[in-house]
Scaffold this motif. Sequence first.
Motif, PDB file in Angstrom:
ATOM      1  N   VAL A 138      -5.369 -31.614-110.003  1.00  0.00           N
ATOM      2  CA  VAL A 138      -5.476 -30.180-110.681  1.00  0.00           C
ATOM      3  C   VAL A 138      -5.272 -30.289-111.466  1.00  0.00           C
ATOM      4  CG1 VAL A 138      -5.325 -27.973-109.383  1.00  0.00           C
ATOM      5  CG2 VAL A 138      -5.977 -29.693-108.071  1.00  0.00           C
ATOM      6  N   ARG A 139      -3.634 -30.163-112.049  1.00  0.00           N
ATOM      7  CA  ARG A 139      -2.719 -29.995-112.619  1.00  0.00           C
ATOM      8  C   ARG A 139      -3.074 -30.692-114.325  1.00  0.00           C
ATOM      9  NH1 ARG A 139       2.202 -30.664-109.657  1.00  0.00           N
ATOM     10  NH2 ARG A 139       2.438 -32.657-110.662  1.00  0.00           N
ATOM     11  N   GLU A 140      -3.470 -32.058-113.849  1.00  0.00           N
ATOM     12  CA  GLU A 140      -3.907 -32.326-114.660  1.00  0.00           C
ATOM     13  C   GLU A 140      -5.501 -31.726-115.332  1.00  0.00           C
ATOM     14  OE1 GLU A 140      -2.514 -36.637-114.618  1.00  0.00           O
ATOM     15  OE2 GLU A 140      -4.712 -37.051-115.795  1.00  0.00           O
ATOM     16  N   LEU A 141      -6.115 -31.216-114.386  1.00  0.00           N
ATOM     17  CA  LEU A 141      -7.303 -30.833-114.776  1.00  0.00           C
ATOM     18  C   LEU A 141      -7.374 -29.323-115.513  1.00  0.00           C
ATOM     19  CD1 LEU A 141     -10.324 -32.551-114.119  1.00  0.00           C
ATOM     20  CD2 LEU A 141     -10.409 -30.711-112.123  1.00  0.00           C
ATOM     21  N   ALA A 142      -6.608 -29.065-115.352  1.00  0.00           N
ATOM     22  CA  ALA A 142      -6.788 -27.581-115.780  1.00  0.00           C
ATOM     23  C   ALA A 142      -5.573 -27.775-117.248  1.00  0.00           C
ATOM     24  CB  ALA A 142      -6.161 -26.613-114.673  1.00  0.00           C
ATOM     25  N   LEU A 143      -5.183 -29.164-117.496  1.00  0.00           N
ATOM     26  CA  LEU A 143      -3.876 -29.258-118.284  1.00  0.00           C
ATOM     27  C   LEU A 143      -4.861 -29.482-119.709  1.00  0.00           C
ATOM     28  CD1 LEU A 143      -0.885 -29.509-117.412  1.00  0.00           C
ATOM     29  CD2 LEU A 143      -1.153 -27.355-118.944  1.00  0.00           C
ATOM     30  N   LEU A 144      -6.230 -30.017-119.165  1.00  0.00           N
ATOM     31  CA  LEU A 144      -6.566 -30.783-119.821  1.00  0.00           C
ATOM     32  C   LEU A 144      -8.675 -30.640-119.947  1.00  0.00           C
ATOM     33  CD1 LEU A 144      -6.011 -34.511-118.823  1.00  0.00           C
ATOM     34  CD2 LEU A 144      -5.049 -32.961-121.176  1.00  0.00           C
ATOM     35  N   GLY A 145      -8.665 -29.371-119.492  1.00  0.00           N
ATOM     36  CA  GLY A 145     -10.165 -28.440-120.296  1.00  0.00           C
ATOM     37  C   GLY A 145     -10.664 -28.794-119.198  1.00  0.00           C
ATOM     38  N   GLY A 146     -10.076 -28.526-117.955  1.00  0.00           N
ATOM     39  CA  GLY A 146     -11.557 -29.535-116.716  1.00  0.00           C
ATOM     40  C   GLY A 146     -11.393 -27.548-116.105  1.00  0.00           C
ATOM     41  N   LEU A 147     -11.026 -26.536-116.175  1.00  0.00           N
ATOM     42  CA  LEU A 147     -11.131 -25.501-114.997  1.00  0.00           C
ATOM     43  C   LEU A 147     -12.008 -25.378-114.643  1.00  0.00           C
ATOM     44  CD1 LEU A 147      -9.112 -22.621-117.436  1.00  0.00           C
ATOM     45  CD2 LEU A 147      -8.532 -23.559-114.413  1.00  0.00           C
ATOM     46  N   GLU A 148     -13.164 -25.024-115.325  1.00  0.00           N
ATOM     47  CA  GLU A 148     -14.575 -24.941-114.705  1.00  0.00           C
ATOM     48  C   GLU A 148     -14.999 -25.839-113.275  1.00  0.00           C
ATOM     49  OE1 GLU A 148     -15.752 -22.419-115.664  1.00  0.00           O
ATOM     50  OE2 GLU A 148     -14.731 -22.352-117.190  1.00  0.00           O
ATOM     51  N   ARG A 149     -14.415 -27.029-113.240  1.00  0.00           N
ATOM     52  CA  ARG A 149     -14.530 -27.944-111.847  1.00  0.00           C
ATOM     53  C   ARG A 149     -13.414 -27.652-111.244  1.00  0.00           C
ATOM     54  NH1 ARG A 149     -15.236 -30.971-117.211  1.00  0.00           N
ATOM     55  NH2 ARG A 149     -17.219 -31.686-116.920  1.00  0.00           N
ATOM     56  N   LEU A 150     -12.422 -26.746-110.862  1.00  0.00           N
ATOM     57  CA  LEU A 150     -12.102 -26.838-110.018  1.00  0.00           C
ATOM     58  C   LEU A 150     -12.399 -25.896-108.024  1.00  0.00           C
ATOM     59  CD1 LEU A 150      -8.645 -25.995-112.086  1.00  0.00           C
ATOM     60  CD2 LEU A 150      -8.671 -27.935-110.476  1.00  0.00           C
ATOM     61  N   ARG A 151     -13.350 -25.296-109.032  1.00  0.00           N
ATOM     62  CA  ARG A 151     -13.792 -24.217-107.954  1.00  0.00           C
ATOM     63  C   ARG A 151     -14.065 -24.845-106.087  1.00  0.00           C
ATOM     64  NH1 ARG A 151     -17.695 -21.106-110.379  1.00  0.00           N
ATOM     65  NH2 ARG A 151     -15.629 -20.721-111.664  1.00  0.00           N
ATOM     66  N   GLU A 152     -13.864 -26.080-106.175  1.00  0.00           N
ATOM     67  CA  GLU A 152     -13.919 -26.287-104.566  1.00  0.00           C
ATOM     68  C   GLU A 152     -13.431 -27.089-103.950  1.00  0.00           C
ATOM     69  OE1 GLU A 152     -18.313 -28.218-104.703  1.00  0.00           O
ATOM     70  OE2 GLU A 152     -18.684 -26.781-104.910  1.00  0.00           O
ATOM     71  N   LEU A 153     -12.020 -27.207-104.863  1.00  0.00           N
ATOM     72  CA  LEU A 153     -10.583 -28.037-104.521  1.00  0.00           C
ATOM     73  C   LEU A 153      -9.525 -27.463-104.576  1.00  0.00           C
ATOM     74  CD1 LEU A 153     -11.229 -30.729-108.449  1.00  0.00           C
ATOM     75  CD2 LEU A 153     -11.746 -30.382-105.293  1.00  0.00           C
ATOM     76  N   VAL A 154     -10.120 -26.176-104.955  1.00  0.00           N
ATOM     77  CA  VAL A 154      -8.414 -24.969-105.212  1.00  0.00           C
ATOM     78  C   VAL A 154      -8.860 -23.528-104.573  1.00  0.00           C
ATOM     79  CG1 VAL A 154      -6.918 -26.326-106.392  1.00  0.00           C
ATOM     80  CG2 VAL A 154      -8.012 -24.286-107.113  1.00  0.00           C
ATOM     81  N   PRO A 155      -7.578 -23.091-103.942  1.00  0.00           N
ATOM     82  CA  PRO A 155      -9.174 -21.659-103.944  1.00  0.00           C
ATOM     83  C   PRO A 155      -9.209 -20.771-105.221  1.00  0.00           C
ATOM     84  CG  PRO A 155      -6.577 -21.982-102.151  1.00  0.00           C
ATOM     85  CD  PRO A 155      -6.859 -23.262-103.580  1.00  0.00           C
ATOM     86  N   PRO A 156      -9.831 -19.563-105.075  1.00  0.00           N
ATOM     87  CA  PRO A 156      -9.988 -18.671-105.697  1.00  0.00           C
ATOM     88  C   PRO A 156      -8.838 -18.151-106.537  1.00  0.00           C
ATOM     89  CG  PRO A 156     -11.654 -18.405-104.732  1.00  0.00           C
ATOM     90  CD  PRO A 156     -10.384 -19.351-103.733  1.00  0.00           C
ATOM     91  N   VAL A 157      -7.569 -17.887-105.760  1.00  0.00           N
ATOM     92  CA  VAL A 157      -6.583 -17.403-106.396  1.00  0.00           C
ATOM     93  C   VAL A 157      -5.818 -18.678-107.052  1.00  0.00           C
ATOM     94  CG1 VAL A 157      -4.775 -17.745-103.914  1.00  0.00           C
ATOM     95  CG2 VAL A 157      -4.817 -15.463-105.998  1.00  0.00           C
ATOM     96  N   VAL A 158      -5.851 -19.581-106.154  1.00  0.00           N
ATOM     97  CA  VAL A 158      -4.925 -20.567-107.696  1.00  0.00           C
ATOM     98  C   VAL A 158      -5.885 -20.460-108.540  1.00  0.00           C
ATOM     99  CG1 VAL A 158      -4.208 -22.855-107.763  1.00  0.00           C
ATOM    100  CG2 VAL A 158      -4.031 -21.290-105.467  1.00  0.00           C
ATOM    101  N   GLU A 159      -7.067 -20.951-108.745  1.00  0.00           N
ATOM    102  CA  GLU A 159      -7.547 -21.077-110.429  1.00  0.00           C
ATOM    103  C   GLU A 159      -7.624 -20.288-110.642  1.00  0.00           C
ATOM    104  OE1 GLU A 159     -11.971 -21.538-109.186  1.00  0.00           O
ATOM    105  OE2 GLU A 159     -13.034 -21.251-110.854  1.00  0.00           O
ATOM    106  N   GLN A 160      -7.155 -18.543-110.550  1.00  0.00           N
ATOM    107  CA  GLN A 160      -7.043 -17.713-111.605  1.00  0.00           C
ATOM    108  C   GLN A 160      -5.413 -17.499-111.699  1.00  0.00           C
ATOM    109  OE1 GLN A 160      -7.002 -14.214-108.739  1.00  0.00           O
ATOM    110  NE2 GLN A 160      -9.313 -14.626-108.661  1.00  0.00           N
ATOM    111  N   HIS A 161      -5.212 -18.305-111.461  1.00  0.00           N
ATOM    112  CA  HIS A 161      -3.774 -18.389-111.541  1.00  0.00           C
ATOM    113  C   HIS A 161      -3.463 -19.987-112.490  1.00  0.00           C
ATOM    114  CE1 HIS A 161      -1.247 -15.560-108.864  1.00  0.00           C
ATOM    115  NE2 HIS A 161      -0.821 -15.642-108.839  1.00  0.00           N
ATOM    116  N   LEU A 162      -3.780 -20.496-112.495  1.00  0.00           N
ATOM    117  CA  LEU A 162      -4.146 -21.750-113.082  1.00  0.00           C
ATOM    118  C   LEU A 162      -4.350 -21.467-114.736  1.00  0.00           C
ATOM    119  CD1 LEU A 162      -5.481 -24.659-110.978  1.00  0.00           C
ATOM    120  CD2 LEU A 162      -3.708 -24.799-112.855  1.00  0.00           C
TER     121      LEU A 162
END
Length: 167
Positions: A138-162
């Motif tokens: 999840v961290r790797e995805l977020a750091l490498l520009g994959g924030l849009e792909r996190l939707r089903e993997l983390v709760p919304p509040v975590v997506e916001q924090h990321l």
Amino acid sequence: MSPDRAQGGVAIYPGSFDPVTNGHLDLITRGAKIFDRLVVAVAQNIDKAPLFSVNERVEMLEAVTFDMRNVEVDVFEGLLMDYARAKGAQAVLRGIRAVSDYEYELQMAMMNRKIEPEIETVFMLPAEAYSFLSSRLVRELALLGGLERLRELVPPVVEQHLRAKVG
Ligand code: PNS
């Protein structure tokens, strides 16, 4: 073990939770159905440099468990078994996703049993959909520009924090 201690009781679900994923949440939900009280314990002294501070990790966990009445979020440092004993826990809950988790979990469970034989490690399997999911990916995805792909993997509040952290 006396029969009354074999049912319910207090369990500790320890981890780094950097950040909490839907896989963790799935396990918390399952654990909360089995144990009377489930303490989600954030490890303070992890080797790796975390992306999120302890306070941030706790804040996200509290947000995603706020409606679970028998779940509490706490922080621990030092040996897990010392903490579990101090909390009056009968069990430590850990998730196993794939065979690859097994060896590390076995070592840890056996070491923990040596330290405190009275506290059992209980393993549970997350839903199949999360069997590949980890905080590291999840961290790797977020750091490498994959924030849009996190939707089903983390709760919304975590997506916001990321988003706030790396966006
Ligand atoms: O989410 P993680 O990173 O897999 O969690 C690992 C954790 C924090 C549960 C584990 O490293 C731990 O229990 N650390 C505390 C120190 C300890 O008691 N280690 C095990 C016995 S030597």
